[in-house]
Design a protein around this motif. Structure first.
Motif, PDB file in Angstrom:
ATOM      1  N   PHE A  86     -43.485  27.241  -6.232  1.00 41.53           N
ATOM      2  CA  PHE A  86     -42.700  28.471  -6.196  1.00 41.53           C
ATOM      3  C   PHE A  86     -43.315  29.447  -7.204  1.00 41.53           C
ATOM      4  CE2 PHE A  86     -39.817  25.250  -4.711  1.00 41.53           C
ATOM      5  CZ  PHE A  86     -39.001  25.881  -3.779  1.00 41.53           C
ATOM      6  N   ASN A  87     -43.519  30.662  -6.792  1.00 39.46           N
ATOM      7  CA  ASN A  87     -44.010  31.705  -7.690  1.00 39.46           C
ATOM      8  C   ASN A  87     -42.823  32.275  -8.456  1.00 39.46           C
ATOM      9  OD1 ASN A  87     -44.933  34.136  -8.882  1.00 39.46           O
ATOM     10  ND2 ASN A  87     -46.500  34.377  -7.299  1.00 39.46           N
ATOM     11  N   LEU A  88     -42.817  32.119  -9.783  1.00 39.62           N
ATOM     12  CA  LEU A  88     -41.704  32.591 -10.606  1.00 39.62           C
ATOM     13  C   LEU A  88     -41.988  33.952 -11.247  1.00 39.62           C
ATOM     14  CD1 LEU A  88     -40.775  29.259 -12.458  1.00 39.62           C
ATOM     15  CD2 LEU A  88     -40.094  30.057 -10.192  1.00 39.62           C
ATOM     16  N   GLY A  89     -43.138  34.520 -10.942  1.00 40.46           N
ATOM     17  CA  GLY A  89     -43.472  35.828 -11.497  1.00 40.46           C
ATOM     18  C   GLY A  89     -43.706  35.765 -12.999  1.00 40.46           C
ATOM     19  N   LYS A  90     -43.252  36.787 -13.711  1.00 39.63           N
ATOM     20  CA  LYS A  90     -43.469  36.895 -15.155  1.00 39.63           C
ATOM     21  C   LYS A  90     -42.292  36.332 -15.953  1.00 39.63           C
ATOM     22  CE  LYS A  90     -47.300  39.243 -14.544  1.00 39.63           C
ATOM     23  NZ  LYS A  90     -48.635  38.714 -14.895  1.00 39.63           N
ATOM     24  N   ALA A  91     -41.497  35.504 -15.345  1.00 41.30           N
ATOM     25  CA  ALA A  91     -40.283  35.001 -15.988  1.00 41.30           C
ATOM     26  C   ALA A  91     -40.602  34.291 -17.303  1.00 41.30           C
ATOM     27  CB  ALA A  91     -39.562  34.034 -15.053  1.00 41.30           C
ATOM     28  N   LYS A  92     -39.676  34.431 -18.247  1.00 39.76           N
ATOM     29  CA  LYS A  92     -39.762  33.714 -19.518  1.00 39.76           C
ATOM     30  C   LYS A  92     -39.002  32.399 -19.356  1.00 39.76           C
ATOM     31  CE  LYS A  92     -39.714  38.046 -22.160  1.00 39.76           C
ATOM     32  NZ  LYS A  92     -38.975  38.832 -23.192  1.00 39.76           N
ATOM     33  N   ILE A  93     -39.726  31.314 -19.215  1.00 41.94           N
ATOM     34  CA  ILE A  93     -39.112  30.025 -18.912  1.00 41.94           C
ATOM     35  C   ILE A  93     -38.537  29.413 -20.186  1.00 41.94           C
ATOM     36  CG2 ILE A  93     -39.428  27.780 -17.845  1.00 41.94           C
ATOM     37  CD1 ILE A  93     -39.922  30.153 -15.979  1.00 41.94           C
ATOM     38  N   ALA A  94     -37.273  28.967 -20.099  1.00 36.31           N
ATOM     39  CA  ALA A  94     -36.610  28.346 -21.248  1.00 36.31           C
ATOM     40  C   ALA A  94     -36.302  26.880 -21.013  1.00 36.31           C
ATOM     41  CB  ALA A  94     -35.318  29.091 -21.580  1.00 36.31           C
ATOM     42  N   GLY A  95     -36.296  26.431 -19.750  1.00 36.78           N
ATOM     43  CA  GLY A  95     -35.963  25.038 -19.483  1.00 36.78           C
ATOM     44  C   GLY A  95     -36.060  24.716 -18.007  1.00 36.78           C
ATOM     45  N   LEU A  96     -36.085  23.411 -17.719  1.00 39.11           N
ATOM     46  CA  LEU A  96     -36.194  22.923 -16.354  1.00 39.11           C
ATOM     47  C   LEU A  96     -35.545  21.550 -16.290  1.00 39.11           C
ATOM     48  CD1 LEU A  96     -37.539  22.922 -13.464  1.00 39.11           C
ATOM     49  CD2 LEU A  96     -39.545  21.923 -14.552  1.00 39.11           C
ATOM     50  N   PHE A  97     -34.626  21.356 -15.332  1.00 43.19           N
ATOM     51  CA  PHE A  97     -34.063  20.021 -15.143  1.00 43.19           C
ATOM     52  C   PHE A  97     -33.600  19.858 -13.702  1.00 43.19           C
ATOM     53  CE2 PHE A  97     -30.445  22.583 -16.586  1.00 43.19           C
ATOM     54  CZ  PHE A  97     -29.418  22.202 -15.737  1.00 43.19           C
ATOM     55  N   TRP A  98     -33.492  18.597 -13.302  1.00 42.38           N
ATOM     56  CA  TRP A  98     -33.081  18.251 -11.944  1.00 42.38           C
ATOM     57  C   TRP A  98     -31.565  18.081 -11.864  1.00 42.38           C
ATOM     58  CZ3 TRP A  98     -36.398  17.603  -7.763  1.00 42.38           C
ATOM     59  CH2 TRP A  98     -37.766  17.562  -8.059  1.00 42.38           C
ATOM     60  N   ILE A  99     -30.998  18.493 -10.726  1.00 42.92           N
ATOM     61  CA  ILE A  99     -29.611  18.166 -10.407  1.00 42.92           C
ATOM     62  C   ILE A  99     -29.571  16.902  -9.559  1.00 42.92           C
ATOM     63  CG2 ILE A  99     -27.528  18.928  -9.232  1.00 42.92           C
ATOM     64  CD1 ILE A  99     -28.299  21.797  -9.887  1.00 42.92           C
ATOM     65  N   ASP A 100     -30.390  16.881  -8.509  1.00 40.93           N
ATOM     66  CA  ASP A 100     -30.572  15.700  -7.660  1.00 40.93           C
ATOM     67  C   ASP A 100     -31.988  15.763  -7.116  1.00 40.93           C
ATOM     68  OD1 ASP A 100     -30.471  17.613  -5.626  1.00 40.93           O
ATOM     69  OD2 ASP A 100     -28.367  17.207  -5.167  1.00 40.93           O
ATOM     70  N   ALA A 101     -32.300  14.981  -6.104  1.00 43.88           N
ATOM     71  CA  ALA A 101     -33.665  14.936  -5.587  1.00 43.88           C
ATOM     72  C   ALA A 101     -34.043  16.187  -4.809  1.00 43.88           C
ATOM     73  CB  ALA A 101     -33.845  13.708  -4.700  1.00 43.88           C
ATOM     74  N   ILE A 102     -33.088  17.075  -4.574  1.00 39.53           N
ATOM     75  CA  ILE A 102     -33.326  18.277  -3.784  1.00 39.53           C
ATOM     76  C   ILE A 102     -33.261  19.544  -4.627  1.00 39.53           C
ATOM     77  CG2 ILE A 102     -32.470  19.676  -1.849  1.00 39.53           C
ATOM     78  CD1 ILE A 102     -31.355  17.107  -0.647  1.00 39.53           C
ATOM     79  N   HIS A 103     -32.396  19.539  -5.628  1.00 44.05           N
ATOM     80  CA  HIS A 103     -32.111  20.762  -6.372  1.00 44.05           C
ATOM     81  C   HIS A 103     -32.672  20.701  -7.792  1.00 44.05           C
ATOM     82  CE1 HIS A 103     -28.923  20.667  -3.246  1.00 44.05           C
ATOM     83  NE2 HIS A 103     -29.142  21.967  -3.210  1.00 44.05           N
ATOM     84  N   LEU A 104     -33.366  21.782  -8.168  1.00 41.31           N
ATOM     85  CA  LEU A 104     -33.926  21.954  -9.502  1.00 41.31           C
ATOM     86  C   LEU A 104     -33.298  23.172 -10.163  1.00 41.31           C
ATOM     87  CD1 LEU A 104     -37.797  21.463  -9.215  1.00 41.31           C
ATOM     88  CD2 LEU A 104     -36.361  20.510 -11.008  1.00 41.31           C
ATOM     89  N   VAL A 105     -33.073  23.084 -11.456  1.00 39.56           N
ATOM     90  CA  VAL A 105     -32.566  24.216 -12.228  1.00 39.56           C
ATOM     91  C   VAL A 105     -33.684  24.738 -13.121  1.00 39.56           C
ATOM     92  CG1 VAL A 105     -30.975  24.941 -14.038  1.00 39.56           C
ATOM     93  CG2 VAL A 105     -30.173  23.467 -12.200  1.00 39.56           C
ATOM     94  N   VAL A 106     -33.941  26.033 -13.028  1.00 40.56           N
ATOM     95  CA  VAL A 106     -34.899  26.694 -13.904  1.00 40.56           C
ATOM     96  C   VAL A 106     -34.129  27.705 -14.748  1.00 40.56           C
ATOM     97  CG1 VAL A 106     -36.955  28.134 -14.063  1.00 40.56           C
ATOM     98  CG2 VAL A 106     -36.785  26.398 -12.276  1.00 40.56           C
ATOM     99  N   SER A 107     -34.247  27.558 -16.055  1.00 44.43           N
ATOM    100  CA  SER A 107     -33.577  28.461 -16.985  1.00 44.43           C
ATOM    101  C   SER A 107     -34.598  29.465 -17.507  1.00 44.43           C
ATOM    102  CB  SER A 107     -32.966  27.664 -18.138  1.00 44.43           C
ATOM    103  OG  SER A 107     -32.437  28.519 -19.126  1.00 44.43           O
ATOM    104  N   THR A 108     -34.243  30.755 -17.442  1.00 41.45           N
ATOM    105  CA  THR A 108     -35.139  31.807 -17.915  1.00 41.45           C
ATOM    106  C   THR A 108     -34.401  32.708 -18.896  1.00 41.45           C
ATOM    107  OG1 THR A 108     -34.556  33.250 -16.053  1.00 41.45           O
ATOM    108  CG2 THR A 108     -36.459  31.813 -15.776  1.00 41.45           C
TER     109      THR A 108
END
Length: 652
Positions: A86-108
C-alpha cells in the motif's frame, strides 16, 4: 531442530529465504579492502524496514519501507509466499499492529491547528484500518458526527460475538468537556458503538478482552485531583483519590487475576516509585517484585493481564511468569548468541515470533522464527546500505562528576583508528527525563565514521537510575546537569582518548539546550555547538506551556517549573541571556512543524546572536516536526551538521 537456530546459520541460509532480495548478508563478507566511508546522508536515511509486526495467526508479516520520502506498507503472506503493498504517501508513521489476519492498523501523526482547542498547532494521531482482502482503508471517527479523525488513546483489540473489534477514544469538537471511547466493528463497514462518555481528563481505560470496561483514571485539572474509578453495576465508582499538582499515580493495566488493576505510585526523595495490585475496592497490595533499572510490567496481548516485567539497563530484558514464554526468551537468546536481541512481536501461539538483533557488526536485522517447527526467515536488515566495516562498537563507561556523583555514558569510537587523542563529539540526549542506551544510533555512527569519538552521557536528571537521580536534576539546568557533560569530556581527555582542543557538542531538544548552554554557561570546553530544536529562553518557554483553561496552570507548566527550579534560575540558566560568553561558532536547526519546542526559541536566539556579532548559522525546515520524521530534511540536516563539525572541529 531448534539446535540449528543460530544467527550465523540464519544469515548463511538467507539466500534461500523468501526475503533474499531484501537481505544483504554482509556480516560475513570476505572482501578485505575497506569500502568508502558512507556519506552523511546515508546514515540519515530511514530504516529499510521498520515497525515489523506479526499477525495473530503467525502467518503474515507487515512492515513499513520508505523510498525517497514515500512510505509503503508491505504485507507478506508466509503460507502463500506473496506480497502486497500500500502506498502511504508522505505520512508520518507512528505505529503498526494487527487486529486479525485481515486487518492492519497504521497509526500516523499530523500537525495542524484545531479551532476547538486552545493553543497553537498540535500534533494529532490518526488511525487507519487496512483491509488486506478488499484493499480498502477506513478511518475511525471520520464517520461520526461531531468528531474529527484524530485519536486520543484507548486503542485495544477486543473480541465480541466472535468478531475482532478496535476501540479508540477521541474528543468531540464541540468541546463539551468529555472524551468518548468507541468500539468499531470491522465486519459491518466499521459500525461504531459508544462505550463510555468520560470526563475530558481521562488518562486511561482498562478493558477485558471481551470489551467490558473495568476501570479508568481521570485527572481533574481544576482541582488537581487524580481519581481511580472502577466499573460496578454499570456505574463508575471512585476507589482511590489523590490531590496533587504533580506526582500522582498512573493506571497501568490489568492484574494477573483479571479483576484487579496495576497502578504505579511515584516515589519521593530517595524512595523510588513502585507498582502495586489494586483490588476493585481500592485496596493496595504490597509493592510488586518488579526489579531492576527502568523496570515496568508487560501484558499478555490476548488476556490483557500482566504476565511479567521488563527492565532496561541500556538494553531491554524480559522476565515472564509463563514458563513457555521464559523458555522462548532463552531460546531466542541462544539463536542470537553474541548479539543484542529483543522480541519485536509474537503470534497468539508465542512460538511464532519476530526477533530483532543488532551488534558490533550489525546495524539491525529482523528474523521470523517458528520454534515449534524450526522454520526461519531472515526478513531483512534495517540499514542494508551501511558497510559492516564502518559500524562502530558502542560501550558503556562510568565516570565521576565534579561533586562525586557517578555518571554512566555510552562511548562510540571511530572504526579503523587508534583510540588516542581523538576529536570528540558530545551528544546529550533529549528529555531530559530520558536516557541513552546500547542500541544502534545512526547519528553517533555517522560522526564516528568520520573519525570522531562520540560521548553520550546520561547526566543527572536522566531516567533509568532511580527517582533520586531524576530529582538530582531539578533546578540544575545550566548548572550540574551541564557540568556532568563537561566532566565526561575531562574524563576522556584525562584517559588520553580525546583531544581537549577538538571537542564539539551536538544535541536535539533538551540536548539542543545543552549545546547552547555548553557555549554560554560552561564556556571554554567546546570548539563549536549544534542546537537542534532546543530551548534558548526558559522563561518564555515556561509561559508558553501555561494553560489558561479556567485560570489554572497546566500539569505541563508545573512539570517544567519544577525542572527549571526557582524563578531566579530562569534567566541565569537561559542561553539567550548569556550570549556575551559565546566565542565559538553555533549552528541552529529547527523544523517549522515542531509542536514541542516553539520555533521562536530558535529564531529569537539567532537574532540575539547576530545582534551581538556572534558567528551563527540558522537552518530551518518546512514540514519537519520535533522528531525529525521528514527524511529529506533529516538527510540535509546530517550533511549540514557534519560539514559544520568538520570545519570547526576537524577530525585530523
Amino acid at each position: 531442530m531448534t539446535a540449528n537456530l543460530n544467527r550465523r546459520h540464519l544469515l548463511a541460509t538467507a539466500g534461500a529465504g523468501v526475503f533474499s532480495a531484501i537481505l544483504a548478508s554482509k556480516g560475513f563478507a570476505q572482501n578485505t579492502q575497506l569500502p568508502p566511508v558512507p556519506p552523511p546522508e546515508q546514515w540519515a536515511k530511514s530504516p529499510s524496514l521498520d515497525f515489523v509486526s506479526l499477525s495473530p495467526d503467525g502467518n503474515h508479516i507487515a512492515y513499513i519501507k520508505e523510498d525517497a520520502g514515500t512510505k509503503f506498507l508491505y504485507e507478506y503472506n508466509i503460507i502463500d509466499n506473496k506480497f502486497q503493498t500500500f502506498n502511504l504517501g508522505k505520512a508520518k508513521i507512528a505505529g503498526l499492529f494487527w487486529i486479525d489476519a485481515i486487518h492492519l492498523v497504521v497509526s500516523t501523526l499530523a500537525t495542524a491547528k484545531e479551532d476547538a482547542f486552545s493553543g497553537g498547532r498540535s500534533t494529532f494521531q490518526i488511525v487507519s484500518i487496512y483491509n488486506l482482502q478488499t484493499q480498502t482503508i477506513t478511518i475511525p471517527f471520520s464517520q461520526i458526527d461531531g468528531f474529527k479523525s484524530f485519536v486520543t488513546g484507548g486503542l485495544h483489540v477486543i473480541t465480541q460475538d466472535g468478531r475482532k473489534q478496535l476501540t479508540a477514544a477521541s474528543y468531540p469538537v464541540n468541546f463539551d468537556e468529555s472524551q468518548c471511547l468507541y468500539s468499531f466493528d470491522l465486519d459491518k463497514e466499521l459500525k461504531f458503538n459508544l462505550l463510555d462518555r468520560a470526563p475530558w481528563g481521562t488518562r486511561k481505560w482498562v478493558l477485558t478482552p471481551q470489551g467490558d470496561m473495568l476501570a479508568r483514571s481521570v485527572f481533574y485539572n481544576k482541582s488537581s485531583t487524580w481519581v481511580l474509578q472502577y466499573r460496578k453495576n454499570n456505574a463508575w465508582k471512585d476507589i482511590y483519590t489523590v490531590k496533587s499538582d504533580l506526582d500522582f499515580p498512573s493506571l497501568i493495566g490489568l492484574a494477573r487475576d483479571g479483576t484487579s488493576l496495576i497502578v504505579y505510585k511515584p516515589g519521593g526523595g530517595d524512595e523510588d516509585g513502585r507498582y502495586y495490585e489494586v483490588s476493585p475496592e481500592g485496596v493496595f497490595s504490597s509493592p510488586l517484585p518488579i526489579e531492576g533499572p527502568d523496570a515496568g510490567p508487560v501484558f499478555d496481548p490476548k488476556t490483557f493481564r500482566m504476565c511479567g516485567y521488563r527492565n532496561y539497563d541500556g538494553w531491554s530484558h524480559y522476565h515472564y511468569d509463563d514458563p513457555l514464554m521464559q523458555d522462548l526468551v532463552k531460546k531466542a537468546q541462544v539463536a542470537m548468541d553474541g548479539y543484542r536481541m529483543s522480541i519485536a512481536d509474537y503470534a497468539d501461539d508465542p512460538r511464532k515470533m519476530i526477533i530483532y538483533s543488532e551488534g558490533d557488526d550489525d546495524s539491525g536485522t529482523y528474523y521470523f522464527i517458528d520454534f515449534a517447527t524450526g522454520k526461519t526467515i531472515t526478513i531483512g536488515l534495517a540499514y542494508p546500505d551501511i558497510p559492516v566495516e564502518w559500524i562502530s562498537a558502542k560501550k558503556a563507561i562510568k565516570y565521576k562528576a565534579s561533586d562525586g556523583l557517578e555518571i554512566e555514558a555510552y562511548l562510540t569510537l571511530p572504526p579503523n583508528r587508534e583510540a588516542k587523542n581523538l576529536p570528540l563529539v558530545v551528544i546529550p540526549h533529549g528529555g531530559p527525563v530520558a536516557r541513552d542506551g546500547l542500541g544502534y544510533d545512526p547519528e553517533a555512527q555517522a560522526y564516528a565514521s568520520r573519525g570522531y569519538a562520540v560521548l553520550q552521557p546520561n547526566y543527572r536528571g536522566s531516567d533509568g537510575y532511580g527517582d533520586a537521580f531524576i530529582v538530582a536534576g531539578y533546578g540544575q539546568w545550566g548548572k550540574k546537569m551541564q557540568t556532568d557533560l563537561s566532566d565526561g569530556v575531562r574524563y576522556l581527555t584525562g584517559q588520553g582518548m580525546a583531544d581537549p582542543k577538538r571537542v564539539c557538542i551536538v544535541g536535539a531538544s533538551y540536548g539542543g539546550y545543552a549545546a547552547l548552554a555548553g557555549v554560554t554557561l560552561d564556556p571554554g570546553v567546546y570548539n563549536c555547538a549544534v542546537d537542534v530544536a532546543g530551548l534558548s529562553n526558559l522563561r518564555t518557554f515556561l509561559e508558553w506551556s501555561r494553560d489558561y483553561d479556567s485560570g489554572q496552570k497546566s500539569t505541563s507548566y508545573n512539570v517544567w517549573k519544577r525542572r527549571f527550579g526557582d524563578d531566579s534560575n530562569l534567566d541565569s540558566a537561559s542561553p539567550i541571556k548569556n550570549i556575551g560568553n559565546v566565542t565559538v561558532p553555533i549552528l541552529i536547526v529547527h523544523g517549522k512543524d515542531d509542536t514541542v519546542v516553539p520555533f521562536d526559541q530558535s529564531t529569537t536566539m539567532v537574532s540575539a546572536l547576530k545582534a551581538a556579532g556572534k558567528d551563527v548559522t540558522f537552518v530551518q525546515y518546512d514540514h519537519t516536526d520535533h522528531w525529525e520524521t521528514n527524511e529529506a530534511a533529516r538527510v540535509d540536516m546530517y550533511k549540514t551538521i557534519v560539514a559544520f563539525i568538520e570545519k570547526h572541529n576537524p577530525p585530523v
